[in-house]
Design a protein around this motif. Sequence first.
Motif, PDB file in Angstrom:
ATOM      1  N   SER A 123      -3.499  11.318   4.359  1.00  0.00           N
ATOM      2  CA  SER A 123      -2.309  11.159   3.522  1.00  0.00           C
ATOM      3  C   SER A 123      -2.174   9.762   2.936  1.00  0.00           C
ATOM      4  O   SER A 123      -2.485   8.758   3.582  1.00  0.00           O
ATOM      5  N   ILE A 124      -1.732   9.702   1.692  1.00  0.00           N
ATOM      6  CA  ILE A 124      -1.301   8.437   1.121  1.00  0.00           C
ATOM      7  C   ILE A 124       0.167   8.565   0.693  1.00  0.00           C
ATOM      8  O   ILE A 124       0.645   7.866  -0.191  1.00  0.00           O
ATOM      9  N   ALA A 125       0.866   9.487   1.342  1.00  0.00           N
ATOM     10  CA  ALA A 125       2.310   9.622   1.109  1.00  0.00           C
ATOM     11  C   ALA A 125       3.009   8.495   1.859  1.00  0.00           C
ATOM     12  O   ALA A 125       2.473   7.960   2.824  1.00  0.00           O
ATOM     13  N   PRO A 126       4.204   8.134   1.412  1.00  0.00           N
ATOM     14  CA  PRO A 126       4.923   7.076   2.126  1.00  0.00           C
ATOM     15  C   PRO A 126       5.317   7.515   3.539  1.00  0.00           C
ATOM     16  O   PRO A 126       5.393   8.703   3.830  1.00  0.00           O
ATOM     17  N   ASP A 127       5.543   6.524   4.385  1.00  0.00           N
ATOM     18  CA  ASP A 127       5.968   6.785   5.756  1.00  0.00           C
ATOM     19  C   ASP A 127       7.471   7.057   5.753  1.00  0.00           C
ATOM     20  O   ASP A 127       8.268   6.177   5.437  1.00  0.00           O
ATOM     21  N   GLU A 128       7.854   8.289   6.117  1.00  0.00           N
ATOM     22  CA  GLU A 128       9.285   8.646   6.001  1.00  0.00           C
ATOM     23  C   GLU A 128      10.153   7.866   6.977  1.00  0.00           C
ATOM     24  O   GLU A 128      11.366   7.779   6.798  1.00  0.00           O
ATOM     25  N   LYS A 129       9.518   7.260   8.004  1.00  0.00           N
ATOM     26  CA  LYS A 129      10.313   6.466   8.940  1.00  0.00           C
ATOM     27  C   LYS A 129      10.913   5.231   8.253  1.00  0.00           C
ATOM     28  O   LYS A 129      11.887   4.659   8.697  1.00  0.00           O
ATOM     29  N   LEU A 130      10.290   4.851   7.118  1.00  0.00           N
ATOM     30  CA  LEU A 130      10.811   3.702   6.368  1.00  0.00           C
ATOM     31  C   LEU A 130      11.996   4.064   5.486  1.00  0.00           C
ATOM     32  O   LEU A 130      12.693   3.195   4.973  1.00  0.00           O
ATOM     33  N   PHE A 131      12.174   5.366   5.247  1.00  0.00           N
ATOM     34  CA  PHE A 131      13.187   5.770   4.262  1.00  0.00           C
ATOM     35  C   PHE A 131      14.574   5.298   4.663  1.00  0.00           C
ATOM     36  O   PHE A 131      14.980   5.374   5.818  1.00  0.00           O
ATOM     37  N   ASP A 132      15.248   4.945   3.633  1.00  0.00           N
ATOM     38  CA  ASP A 132      16.535   4.328   3.710  1.00  0.00           C
ATOM     39  C   ASP A 132      17.563   5.443   3.466  1.00  0.00           C
ATOM     40  O   ASP A 132      18.208   5.497   2.432  1.00  0.00           O
ATOM     41  N   THR A 406     -13.623  -1.039  -0.848  1.00  0.00           N
ATOM     42  CA  THR A 406     -12.710  -1.500  -1.880  1.00  0.00           C
ATOM     43  C   THR A 406     -11.282  -1.104  -1.531  1.00  0.00           C
ATOM     44  O   THR A 406     -11.064  -0.179  -0.743  1.00  0.00           O
ATOM     45  N   GLY A 407     -10.337  -1.791  -2.148  1.00  0.00           N
ATOM     46  CA  GLY A 407      -8.919  -1.525  -1.877  1.00  0.00           C
ATOM     47  C   GLY A 407      -8.166  -2.829  -1.780  1.00  0.00           C
ATOM     48  O   GLY A 407      -8.251  -3.515  -0.776  1.00  0.00           O
ATOM     49  N   ASP A 408      -7.447  -3.177  -2.844  1.00  0.00           N
ATOM     50  CA  ASP A 408      -6.760  -4.459  -2.892  1.00  0.00           C
ATOM     51  C   ASP A 408      -5.248  -4.186  -2.885  1.00  0.00           C
ATOM     52  O   ASP A 408      -4.579  -4.265  -3.908  1.00  0.00           O
ATOM     53  N   GLY A 409      -4.731  -3.836  -1.694  1.00  0.00           N
ATOM     54  CA  GLY A 409      -3.307  -3.514  -1.583  1.00  0.00           C
ATOM     55  C   GLY A 409      -3.122  -2.024  -1.374  1.00  0.00           C
ATOM     56  O   GLY A 409      -4.016  -1.340  -0.876  1.00  0.00           O
ATOM     57  N   GLY A 410      -1.948  -1.516  -1.720  1.00  0.00           N
ATOM     58  CA  GLY A 410      -1.697  -0.078  -1.683  1.00  0.00           C
ATOM     59  C   GLY A 410      -1.649   0.534  -0.303  1.00  0.00           C
ATOM     60  O   GLY A 410      -1.335  -0.138   0.677  1.00  0.00           O
ATOM     61  N   LEU A 411      -2.000   1.794  -0.252  1.00  0.00           N
ATOM     62  CA  LEU A 411      -1.844   2.575   0.966  1.00  0.00           C
ATOM     63  C   LEU A 411      -3.155   3.163   1.465  1.00  0.00           C
ATOM     64  O   LEU A 411      -3.165   4.034   2.326  1.00  0.00           O
ATOM     65  N   HIS A 412      -4.268   2.704   0.886  1.00  0.00           N
ATOM     66  CA  HIS A 412      -5.552   3.263   1.329  1.00  0.00           C
ATOM     67  C   HIS A 412      -6.725   2.322   1.048  1.00  0.00           C
ATOM     68  O   HIS A 412      -6.606   1.370   0.278  1.00  0.00           O
ATOM     69  N   LEU A 413      -7.844   2.610   1.703  1.00  0.00           N
ATOM     70  CA  LEU A 413      -9.101   1.893   1.463  1.00  0.00           C
ATOM     71  C   LEU A 413     -10.160   2.926   1.109  1.00  0.00           C
ATOM     72  O   LEU A 413     -10.051   4.096   1.469  1.00  0.00           O
ATOM     73  N   PHE A 414     -11.200   2.480   0.418  1.00  0.00           N
ATOM     74  CA  PHE A 414     -12.276   3.396   0.041  1.00  0.00           C
ATOM     75  C   PHE A 414     -13.591   2.835   0.555  1.00  0.00           C
ATOM     76  O   PHE A 414     -13.917   1.669   0.324  1.00  0.00           O
ATOM     77  N   ILE A 415     -14.310   3.671   1.275  1.00  0.00           N
ATOM     78  CA  ILE A 415     -15.534   3.235   1.948  1.00  0.00           C
ATOM     79  C   ILE A 415     -16.752   3.907   1.320  1.00  0.00           C
ATOM     80  O   ILE A 415     -16.750   5.127   1.120  1.00  0.00           O
ATOM     81  N   SER A 458      -0.922   4.883   5.368  1.00  0.00           N
ATOM     82  CA  SER A 458       0.521   4.654   5.230  1.00  0.00           C
ATOM     83  C   SER A 458       1.376   5.256   6.333  1.00  0.00           C
ATOM     84  O   SER A 458       2.362   4.681   6.746  1.00  0.00           O
ATOM     85  N   ARG A 459       0.995   6.426   6.805  1.00  0.00           N
ATOM     86  CA  ARG A 459       1.863   7.112   7.762  1.00  0.00           C
ATOM     87  C   ARG A 459       1.419   6.961   9.214  1.00  0.00           C
ATOM     88  O   ARG A 459       1.987   7.586  10.101  1.00  0.00           O
ATOM     89  N   LEU A 460       0.401   6.134   9.438  1.00  0.00           N
ATOM     90  CA  LEU A 460      -0.118   5.983  10.804  1.00  0.00           C
ATOM     91  C   LEU A 460       0.496   4.785  11.509  1.00  0.00           C
ATOM     92  O   LEU A 460       0.820   3.780  10.893  1.00  0.00           O
ATOM     93  N   LYS A 461       0.633   4.908  12.812  1.00  0.00           N
ATOM     94  CA  LYS A 461       1.039   3.767  13.628  1.00  0.00           C
ATOM     95  C   LYS A 461      -0.119   2.775  13.677  1.00  0.00           C
ATOM     96  O   LYS A 461      -1.284   3.159  13.591  1.00  0.00           O
ATOM     97  N   GLU A 462       0.213   1.499  13.876  1.00  0.00           N
ATOM     98  CA  GLU A 462      -0.839   0.479  13.871  1.00  0.00           C
ATOM     99  C   GLU A 462      -1.909   0.768  14.915  1.00  0.00           C
ATOM    100  O   GLU A 462      -3.110   0.627  14.645  1.00  0.00           O
ATOM    101  N   ALA A 463      -1.483   1.164  16.114  1.00  0.00           N
ATOM    102  CA  ALA A 463      -2.454   1.430  17.187  1.00  0.00           C
ATOM    103  C   ALA A 463      -3.412   2.552  16.776  1.00  0.00           C
ATOM    104  O   ALA A 463      -4.617   2.486  17.064  1.00  0.00           O
ATOM    105  N   ASP A 464      -2.876   3.561  16.072  1.00  0.00           N
ATOM    106  CA  ASP A 464      -3.717   4.686  15.660  1.00  0.00           C
ATOM    107  C   ASP A 464      -4.675   4.294  14.536  1.00  0.00           C
ATOM    108  O   ASP A 464      -5.785   4.827  14.437  1.00  0.00           O
ATOM    109  N   ILE A 465      -4.251   3.366  13.681  1.00  0.00           N
ATOM    110  CA  ILE A 465      -5.155   2.892  12.628  1.00  0.00           C
ATOM    111  C   ILE A 465      -6.386   2.271  13.289  1.00  0.00           C
ATOM    112  O   ILE A 465      -7.540   2.610  12.978  1.00  0.00           O
TER     113      ILE A 465
END
Lengths: 482, 482
Positions: A123-132, A406-415, A458-465
Amino acid sequence: MFNDFKLVDNRPVYIQLKDYLKKMIMKGHLLEHQKLPSTRELSKLLLISRNTVLTAYADLEQEGLIYAIKGKGNFVGKVKTAKTPSIELNWKEKVNEVTLLADELDLMKHGVRWKKGMISFNSIAPDEKLFDVENFKRAFLTRMSIEGDIVLNYGYAKGYKPLIDYLLHYMEMKGVDISNKDILITNGFTEGLDILLSSLAKKSGRIICENPTHHAALKLFRLYGLDIYGIEMKDDGIDICEVEKILSEMDFDFAYLIPSYHNPTGIVTSSEKRTEIMKLFSKYQIPIVEDGFNEELRYSGSHLAPLLTFAGSGNNVIYISSFSKILFPGLRVGWILADKELIHCLESVKRARTIHTSTLDQAVLYQYLHDGYFEKYLKKAKSVYKKKYELAFHACNQYIPFQRMTGDGGLHLFIELAKGMNSRTLLEKCYEKGVVFSPGDVFYTDGRGSNTFRLGFSRLKEADILKGIKIIGDTLKNENGS
Amino acid sequence: MFNDFKLVDNRPVYIQLKDYLKKMIMKGHLLEHQKLPSTRELSKLLLISRNTVLTAYADLEQEGLIYAIKGKGNFVGKVKTAKTPSIELNWKEKVNEVTLLADELDLMKHGVRWKKGMISFNSIAPDEKLFDVENFKRAFLTRMSIEGDIVLNYGYAKGYKPLIDYLLHYMEMKGVDISNKDILITNGFTEGLDILLSSLAKKSGRIICENPTHHAALKLFRLYGLDIYGIEMKDDGIDICEVEKILSEMDFDFAYLIPSYHNPTGIVTSSEKRTEIMKLFSKYQIPIVEDGFNEELRYSGSHLAPLLTFAGSGNNVIYISSFSKILFPGLRVGWILADKELIHCLESVKRARTIHTSTLDQAVLYQYLHDGYFEKYLKKAKSVYKKKYELAFHACNQYIPFQRMTGDGGLHLFIELAKGMNSRTLLEKCYEKGVVFSPGDVFYTDGRGSNTFRLGFSRLKEADILKGIKIIGDTLKNENGS
């Protein structure tokens, strides 16, 4: 009879009783002219108030399902529908080729299935836990109190005026010359692109785009039967020499480019290359459809204007975007910013196909933006995503033996792995270890990319990344070692 | 400089300052490397707090628009975009034929323009004064508190599960056999029909429908290049002999019918005719697309099941509907109820084109329905519209010298004048007297109907209904007398 009547919470009891009786009548468990229990009897039997039964009976009578005879009671009306011989069509044969192709190209149907508990980089959807959510509610209530009845009735095909004005201003802040331009609001980016394709594409017309490119766009190009010419991505954007060569050789309906934050490679097209792109496509009079994807999620670097800004007062760039990768994708709101005359045409296509985009979505989004919640939210989101980005970036460097990342910012990297490696084989092995990602071949115009994959974090916890990237790396190393 | 900075209400001041400075920079009024006023100076000059200026400067720096030099202050960064030669494409030449046709068939662009203060019988949208805004807010807040973050993130192409389940149950209450059927949620009825057409229509395929018929549907048929066969409407529904004759002569991709409350004639197809329709189309194995239009707004008569109910366990009827003519059309929610396998295909088309329908719209609508507000609202709406209907019906009888008037419930009546009369000429004259309506020819498949018109009364005050109909009648009588 009546002993299987069960109440659910938070739904008026008289409606539940009405539905229950309706179902009995429809299914033939209560027959025509059959007498119903008196309201007193039924209220006693079901332990509900007599008034409730009275209301339910009155509604059923109003709907023509039962009838009352004074002094005698209530009876079941005529509802039996003469069933006609039941026909079985083979729908797979009835639908046309485009629909079968849509079915075939649907990644949600054919991709590797994520299971609960897995680490998914899909997923590159936003993390809903951040939603305001609280400020979103506030924006809703504010807008509803201003013009709730207008928000809930039909709106205009072009879109909700306050939102259009806001977005025009927003794009002007990016340096866009809006003097001869206008905005059409769409059901997200995807409908915007679909409307454009249905208007600009000619059957077996040619389109030029980056290779790889956004797979949902690629899917639409294929559904429209376009001839797709993908041009390789350099580290600063599309390979300009290749573009020049092909433009000199043949004509194109239009170009589709994602300069701001390229999907899937995450490459940001440099300012110099943007100038070159504009010069070249202007020279050959080829319109550019610019996908403003994730322009807002760059974490570093100097200001970069969209291609549309470079076009100045010219009308050859069509800009499509949405806030769906940052804000609330559950609201389907995107927009096309382009030449006034073109928007005027597209407005009719939009009206013919979906009347207009949800006024509720547009109005609440407008209020949320206007009240400054977006700026506040963006700061928080950027800081969280930046941390995840850096974490993923370093972990890939540490664990994954890639050829190019590659990937300069955003919510994903490309390998990109070494040639000959296969990311689908890798995916199969990782899947067994509870890790999934997007194989890169789906982003390619020409079947290449079997050695590539995209990691959305985007939607993963740091430990899981960390854990997930390590598993991918270990799997790769074992494969090479074995 | 800075003396044109004006504040608007209810938007954070730091954002307004940031936007203002951004615009100055973008427009070149502040030049690269130019020193900005100190935060103290600017706060004094603009009469805003120093903190506000600090926040705005910090944001601008973060966006790469200004840079700070320690001890020296803030300076404008490099934002100048090399404008490339500006290109003027002729978009009217670039768009394809379908788009030009959409533009041409767009009634909103070419119809008689309503002006403020006029009595308009054009609309058949619900009267927003009836909207139950308070309960809608309540439903919103309930749903948001249950799963606000889910509602705001990406959903499923097929739709929001609780709403799908609710609608399946709702349709089961109408006697529909739902065992091998499924629902796809769409952006209103119109997207539902568009998706169906894009899946079922073959270029220059044939379609059979009532004549006249819903003009938005007719427009889509034309945009898809279909060959349209319109069959005359009798007082109890489509002319069945004509249908039988044509079905025996040629094949059709599908039929499009509006049996429940026909648009524009307002005719309700009788139960007997429904049976005949089902038998006939089943015999020839032609799928039926059933438009459930305004099924909820009948004011009298016994229960009438949709064609889909008559089909039993068969799969040859596709039912499309929405609540837009009753509930909240600003929410774009419709649905297709059809054979499971077909819905599975259509789901991919939906995903490719608009990802999914607004989860917000679906979730709030679901809650509103679940909590029983719809039933309550429907009662109120029915009683108000019924009164308007009866008023309009009697006024037409009294004032308009028609040849035929149809409309059994709903939000409109359909008038057929004597042969040779022209409703567009009538419209021109009525327009001068401040009354407008929909000329009937737009509903006809074959250019007929020049002596017909539709009167929508849903949004008019009772006094205006009377006044307007009297004006139309008087105009007609004068015309005949002169």
